[in-house]
Motif scaffolding. Structure first.
Motif, PDB file in Angstrom:
ATOM      1  N   LEU A 185      44.920  41.093  37.075  1.00 28.17           N
ATOM      2  CA  LEU A 185      46.255  40.648  37.524  1.00 28.17           C
ATOM      3  C   LEU A 185      46.131  39.082  37.875  1.00 28.17           C
ATOM      4  N   ARG A 193      53.050  40.338  38.156  1.00 28.12           N
ATOM      5  CA  ARG A 193      52.126  40.218  39.326  1.00 28.12           C
ATOM      6  C   ARG A 193      53.313  40.931  40.534  1.00 28.12           C
ATOM      7  N   LEU A 196      53.998  44.486  39.637  1.00 29.17           N
ATOM      8  CA  LEU A 196      52.736  45.471  40.038  1.00 29.17           C
ATOM      9  C   LEU A 196      52.558  45.551  41.528  1.00 29.17           C
ATOM     10  N   ALA A 226      52.112  44.396  31.386  1.00 36.44           N
ATOM     11  CA  ALA A 226      51.315  45.370  32.216  1.00 36.44           C
ATOM     12  C   ALA A 226      51.145  46.581  31.356  1.00 36.44           C
ATOM     13  N   LEU A 252      45.221  47.515  43.912  1.00 37.48           N
ATOM     14  CA  LEU A 252      46.230  46.441  44.288  1.00 37.48           C
ATOM     15  C   LEU A 252      46.388  46.466  45.777  1.00 37.48           C
TER      16      LEU A 252
END
Length: 807
Positions: A185, A193, A196, A226, A252
């Motif tokens: 990431l 970024r 997500l 992604a 995440l």
């Protein structure tokens, strides 16, 4: 034989008392015919319908732990669960263990032989996205080609192995390491970024778009980067947005993101209250409600409420009933809904009329009457006093709204919350119990547009004296435990018996303290007009009321004798004069059918009628000194004369006095009785365990199950598999191919005993429906039954029955 499930293995390893606890909490799984092994019990416990019954009875921390375990994809370790819930310290760990123990008592979560936590499959699927997490990577990659997996690994900088399974394992290993995911990431474009990070904290999209899939949909900004690395997975047919694997979302979110866990209920400001004060208030409120209920249903018995074209009893009829019964709209609605649920009222054409059961109920004492309505309220799948919908539009009573279990759970949560208050204490403000209800029963209905959550259900509990002085009354305690005998005892202790006497005053009133008996109320209603109801009811005598009794065929001597029999003292002289004076004027004029003729013995009176200005519309004409004719029909002429203060009586065609006594309208029972009161072969029907039958002995059943073989037979009747206990079982199994053996047994048992049963049925449209059936008659390949959904006799195809549950 079927292999043992991990649940069956766990159940078989319990001692008798622990297994009895499971049976006590999941009574539907022990319903007749009782399971013959722990294997069959395990199969019943894991049925989606059975799990769906257990879920609403769980408190908030139980559901939070179950959701966290579903997110971990059991089997999972207890330590992993504790870490996710941030329950590592001693106090939180003890609370977590207590919750796991409670879930195990419901057979929803248990430890397998390896010490891992397992959960019922139906419970795992209770959440589309537990904790907002989508499915694991391997599940989302089902159908992905080997070349696509190779490209994902290459984009991640991982050398792809040779086979598809190896590539899938390598990708799962990579995404299962949060540090690797975060390092990927860090190299992503800013738009990726942001996308997500936003998706990791939101619940995944699961909608299906209308029409055909777009062959070239517009991707979200940053999504392609992604998708190429498996951080998002695209649906192969592009029916829904790209989905984020659970492993990626957890990475995440980071280690500081924990699942919610609230093991301690919200606090409520309490106040000391003596039990005697709770009893005193409960007694007064229950007595008032019982008297009001008797009055409301008496009014409905005299004049059956009319139904709206759209269904239900509208505001005008509710106001009429409330005015006649001297009570407010909330009590009228509460009485009508509970009486309907108890079978005391039913639809009868364009009216809702009392049934034959009402007549038996009306002869009971107030404590027994009150207990019937109280138990009906406890399991009522709607909010009876709700008068307006979400848009503020008036709602009719008995409108036939679809049943909603959330209303039941709101009631159960209220009593559970009140039961948690320390002894000798009540809530200072009962509205503060709302957050406690939500904690004890998260599935409770709080959809009403109310300033205070659950204010309506709290008010209903107070009207029924379940709550008194902010505390749970003795009635509420026994209602919650499901002990009808103890509830009846408390009703008899708190509610006085019906009053059979009245205080007759010289001011022409009759005062009855408490609830009047049916006979006393009927007598006073026939000869006087009720002015007030409640802890004391007042009737007022007048010439109109006495004439009404005389018109119904009573004699003045009979009225006097009946009143003297119920009077607490001698009959007041003014009342005796009123009866005598009214009787002297009664029948001095008679109206004979012709269209019509009036005749009497007093020429002066007939002349007076002929000259009366307000009677001119009748077209009265003098035929003889004692005979008048009228152009108006008999009933219209009779009403006009009575409106002017005269007391005529009508005659029949034979010349005798017509008795104006109407027979109360009665509706048929709402649900037909079973075809036979006894089962075939002389066996009596088994008790319904779901309703708290006192015949159920969980300890005895647990002992029998632990002593029986652990496995259940494989239901393959035509391959020599299942040893059928009855011919009905064999016939049902031969046609209902979709049913497991335990469902076959329960359906066959319902047919043989005449009990109701709930089935999952695939209709001709292809839709899966849930039907409650009674009056079952087997006619292979069909089943004839009364369908409670359609309220009619229907024919069902056995091969379309996909599941069975006790009602």
């Amino acid at each position: 034989m079927k292999p043992r499930s991990t649940l069956a293995t766990w159940l078989g390893g319990l001692d008798g008392s622990r297994l009895a606890r499971v049976l006590e909490r999941r009574r539907d799984a022990a319903a007749a015919p009782e399971p013959r092994s722990v294997g069959e019990l395990a199969e019943r416990l894991q049925r989606p319908g059975s799990v769906a019954l257990a879920l609403p009875r769980l408190a908030r921390p139980h559901l939070q732990v179950a959701e966290a375990l579903a997110a971990l994809r059991a089997p999972a370790s207890r330590d992993a669960l504790a870490e996710l819930l941030e329950a590592a310290d001693d106090e939180a760990a003890r609370e977590l263990d207590a919750v796991l123990e409670a879930l195990a008592d419901h057979a929803l979560v248990w430890f397998d032989g390896a010490g891992k936590l397992r959960m019922a499959g139906a419970l795992r699927h209770a959440w589309d996205a537990p904790l907002g997490l989508d499915a694991p990577l391997e599940e989302l990659l089902t159908g992905t080609t080997s070349d696509e997996l190779r490209d994902m690994l290459a984009a991640l900088g991982v050398k792809p192995p040779g086979t598809k399974s190896q590539r899938l394992a390598a990708l799962a290993e990579h995404h299962g390491d949060p540090e690797r995911v975060l390092s990927v990431l860090a190299e992503a474009p800013a738009a990726t970024r942001k996308l997500l990070e936003d998706r990791a904290g939101a619940r995944p999209a699961r909608f299906i778009t209308s029409g055909s899939p777009d062959p070239d949909p517009e991707p979200e900004p940053g999504a392609r980067w992604a998708l190429d690395r498996g951080l998002l997975i695209e649906d192969r047919h592009r029916y829904c947005p790209a989905r984020m694997p659970a492993e990626v979302a957890l990475a995440l979110r980071g280690p500081g993101r924990h699942a919610p866990f609230q093991p301690v209920p919200p606090s409520v400001e309490r106040v000391s209250v003596a039990p005697v004060d709770v009893d005193r208030e409960a007694s007064a409120v229950a007595s008032t409600f019982a008297a009001g209920a008797a009055s409301v249903l008496s009014v409905c018995s005299t004049t059956a409420p009319a139904r709206l074209r759209s269904g239900g009893i509208g505001a005008r009829e509710l106001a009429r009933i409330g005015k006649a019964a001297h009570t407010d709209d909330a009590v009228v609605r509460l009485v009508l809904e509970t009486a309907y649920a108890a079978g005391l009222m039913a639809r009868n054409g364009d009216h809702v009329a009392p049934t034959g059961a009402y007549d038996a109920w009306a002869e009971q004492e107030p404590p027994e009457q009150f207990a019937v309505l109280l138990q009906a309220w406890w399991n009522l799948a709607l909010t009876p006093t709700r008068a307006r919908d979400e848009d503020g539009k008036a709602l009719p009573a008995l409108g036939g709204a679809p049943p909603y279990n959330g209303c039941v759970q709101a009631r159960h949560g209220l009593l559970a919350a009140a039961a948690r208050l320390p002894a000798g204490h009540g809530a200072r403000v009962t509205a503060d119990l709302g957050p406690l209800i939500a904690w004890h029963r998260p599935f409770a209905d709080c959809s009403l547009q109310e300033d205070t959550p659950f204010a309506t259900v709290i008010r209903e509990a107070e009207l029924l004296s379940v709550l008194a002085r902010g505390a749970l009354s003795a009635l509420g305690i026994h209602l919650r435990t499901g002990d009808p005998e103890a509830l009846g005892v408390e009703c008899r202790r708190l509610l006085p018996s019906a009053t059979a006497t009245a205080r007759l005053g010289a001011d022409l009133t009759a005062v009855v303290t408490g609830t009047p008996s049916t006979r006393l109320a009927a007598l006073l209603d026939s000869v006087a007009d009720r002015e007030t109801s409640g802890t004391a009811s007042v009737w007022r005598f007048s010439a109109v009321g006495v004439r009404r009794a005389l018109d119904a065929g009573h004699t003045p001597e009979g009225i006097t004798a009946d009143l003297a029999a119920v009077a607490a003292g001698p009959l007041p002289q003014p009342l005796s004069y009123l009866i005598a004076d009214t009787a002297r004027g009664h029948g001095r004029v008679r109206i004979a059918p012709a269209a019509c003729v009036l005749h009497g013995d007093e020429p002066a009176l007939l002349a007076e009628l002929a000259a009366h200005r307000k009677l001119a519309k009748l077209g009265l004409r003098r035929l003889a000194p004692t005979v008048l004719s009228s152009r108006s029909p008999l009933d219209a002429t009779l009403a006009a004369l009575r409106a002017e203060g005269y007391a005529p009586v009508a005659e029949t065609d034979e010349g005798t006095v017509r008795i104006e006594k109407t027979r109360p309208r009665r509706a048929a029972a709402a649900v037909p009785a079973p075809r036979g009161s006894r089962a075939r072969g002389g066996r009596t029907a088994a008790p319904n365990l779901a309703k708290g039958s006192t015949d159920f002995d969980p300890i005895a059943l647990a002992t029998r199950l632990l002593a029986a073989p652990a496995t259940i037979p494989d239901p393959a009747p035509f391959e020599g598999g299942a040893p059928f206990a009855t011919d009905t079982e064999e016939i049902v199994a031969g046609w209902a191919k979709q049913l497991p053996y335990t469902d076959v047994r329960q359906l066959a048992h319902a047919i043989d005993t005449g009990q109701a049963i709930t089935v999952e049925y695939v209709a001709a449209s292809g839709n899966l429906t849930v039907r409650t059936l009674s009056r079952l008659e087997l006619a292979p390949p069909h089943l004839e039954a009364w369908c409670h959904l359609r309220e009619d006799e229907r024919v069902f195809t056995l091969s379309r029955v996909h599941g069975v549950m006790p009602t």
